[in-house]
Write a protein that holds these residues in place. Sequence first.
Motif, short mmCIF file in Angstrom:
data_model
loop_
_atom_site.label_atom_id
_atom_site.label_comp_id
_atom_site.label_asym_id
_atom_site.label_seq_id
_atom_site.Cartn_x
_atom_site.Cartn_y
_atom_site.Cartn_z
N VAL A 35 -7.84 0.41 -12.57
CA VAL A 35 -7.83 1.87 -12.43
C VAL A 35 -8.29 2.22 -11.01
N VAL A 36 -7.55 3.10 -10.34
CA VAL A 36 -7.92 3.53 -9.00
C VAL A 36 -9.16 4.43 -9.08
N THR A 37 -10.18 4.09 -8.31
CA THR A 37 -11.42 4.87 -8.31
C THR A 37 -11.64 5.63 -7.01
N ASP A 38 -10.97 5.24 -5.94
CA ASP A 38 -11.17 5.92 -4.66
C ASP A 38 -10.02 5.57 -3.72
N THR A 39 -9.68 6.50 -2.83
CA THR A 39 -8.70 6.27 -1.78
C THR A 39 -9.43 6.18 -0.45
N LEU A 40 -9.31 5.01 0.20
CA LEU A 40 -10.02 4.78 1.45
C LEU A 40 -9.27 5.34 2.65
N MET A 41 -7.92 5.23 2.63
CA MET A 41 -7.12 5.75 3.73
C MET A 41 -5.65 5.80 3.32
N LEU A 42 -4.89 6.57 4.07
CA LEU A 42 -3.44 6.62 3.92
C LEU A 42 -2.82 5.87 5.08
N SER A 43 -1.72 5.18 4.80
CA SER A 43 -1.07 4.39 5.85
C SER A 43 0.44 4.54 5.76
N SER A 44 1.10 4.25 6.88
CA SER A 44 2.56 4.25 6.96
C SER A 44 2.93 3.46 8.20
N THR A 45 4.21 3.22 8.38
CA THR A 45 4.68 2.52 9.58
C THR A 45 4.63 3.48 10.76
N ARG A 46 3.96 3.05 11.83
CA ARG A 46 3.80 3.91 13.00
C ARG A 46 4.11 3.14 14.27
N LEU A 47 4.46 3.87 15.30
CA LEU A 47 4.71 3.27 16.61
C LEU A 47 3.45 3.42 17.45
N TYR A 48 2.95 2.28 17.95
CA TYR A 48 1.72 2.26 18.74
C TYR A 48 2.00 1.72 20.14
N ALA A 49 1.09 2.04 21.06
CA ALA A 49 1.18 1.52 22.42
C ALA A 49 -0.16 0.98 22.86
N ASN A 50 -0.11 -0.05 23.70
CA ASN A 50 -1.30 -0.47 24.41
C ASN A 50 -1.61 0.61 25.46
N LEU A 93 1.76 6.68 18.87
CA LEU A 93 2.80 7.49 19.48
C LEU A 93 3.61 8.28 18.47
N LEU A 94 3.80 7.71 17.28
CA LEU A 94 4.70 8.34 16.31
C LEU A 94 4.42 7.79 14.92
N ASP A 95 4.27 8.70 13.96
CA ASP A 95 4.19 8.31 12.55
C ASP A 95 5.59 8.46 11.96
N THR A 96 6.22 7.34 11.64
CA THR A 96 7.59 7.39 11.11
C THR A 96 7.63 7.88 9.67
N GLY A 97 6.50 7.80 8.97
CA GLY A 97 6.48 8.15 7.55
C GLY A 97 7.09 7.09 6.66
N LEU A 98 7.56 5.98 7.25
CA LEU A 98 8.16 4.90 6.45
C LEU A 98 7.07 4.09 5.77
N ASP A 99 7.41 3.50 4.63
CA ASP A 99 6.52 2.61 3.88
C ASP A 99 5.15 3.25 3.64
N PRO A 100 5.09 4.45 3.09
CA PRO A 100 3.79 5.08 2.86
C PRO A 100 3.01 4.37 1.75
N VAL A 101 1.76 4.10 2.00
CA VAL A 101 0.88 3.48 1.01
C VAL A 101 -0.50 4.11 1.10
N ARG A 102 -1.27 3.92 0.03
CA ARG A 102 -2.68 4.27 0.03
C ARG A 102 -3.48 2.98 -0.03
N VAL A 103 -4.57 2.91 0.69
CA VAL A 103 -5.52 1.81 0.55
C VAL A 103 -6.59 2.31 -0.42
N VAL A 104 -6.67 1.66 -1.57
CA VAL A 104 -7.50 2.18 -2.66
C VAL A 104 -8.48 1.14 -3.17
N ALA A 105 -9.54 1.63 -3.78
CA ALA A 105 -10.43 0.78 -4.57
C ALA A 105 -9.99 0.89 -6.02
#
Length: 305
Positions: free
Chosen positions: A189-204, A102-114
């Motif tokens: 050493v970071v070799t790849d970025t698998l995805m970007l993440s942040s705190t988001r609002l989700y719904a069933n 529903l909403l990407d708050t942009g809070l707590d941004p992180v990368r999931v990396v190798a």
Amino acid sequence: MNGTVLEDRRAEARMEPSAGRAIRIGLPKGHMQGGVFALLADAGIDVRVGSRNYRPVLSWPGFEAKLLKPQNVVKMLHAGSRDVGFAGADWVAELGADLVELLDTGLDPVRVVAAAPEALLDGGSLPAGRRLVVATEYVRVVERWSRDQPFETVVVRSYGATEVFPPEDADLIVDNTATGATLHGNGLVVTDTLMLSSTRLYANPAALDDSGGRARIDDLVLLLQSVLEARRRVMLELNVSQEDFERVVSILPCMREPTVSRLHGESGYAVRAAVPRTALPALLLEVKARGGTDLVVSEPQQIVP
């Protein structure tokens, strides 16, 4: 939670009418909590939590809250026992949950990396044609990523402190990072970025099927969006003569059009515009150079376009 129980819960969620009952919201416990609670507070929704109480009370009626770890927020949303909730996009991907963002708050941004020790790398990349042991909490994410890699992977599930596995217990890791400092501190050493993440609002998805429940959820999203938009902007007010008016107004990066009114004595104009915060330093200097005077900058609390 086994598959049979999960499907039973999801079926109950689809059949239960939401009209007249509270929207069940999952609030994150842990490092996400502060940012989410501040966002709700700035939207005018206070969260009252008693000592060791996992069922806080919201000042906004129509919502029933529970504090859960972000991973459990995702699981309960997927099961249908929560209607909406805050969680990281990384855990939604890892748990394979069928949710609506529903909403990407942009809070707590992180990368999931190798990341791997530099000694393992071949020209800055992970070596091809080898069997590499990967330590991670993101087993499903890694399995998807590894399908496109030129090496075979064996996944070892970690339970925190993943960065300490290499080189003795794993060749590389997949983990989330905000700054990379922890990885660097452990010689990785970071070799790849698998995805970007942040705190988001989700719904069933089932929670959005009923018009009454959907309306209350949409109202929540609007309130939170108004705060996020206000955080990205500042209100700039200034005076300008009639001669310099067009030169000043033409450079204002406002949302639609600036608000303009005549000054006393018809000597010029008062101008107000909500401008991007990041543009402010250069904008102030340029507005002043073009004839703007009496510049005032203030902080809007909420902006509803």
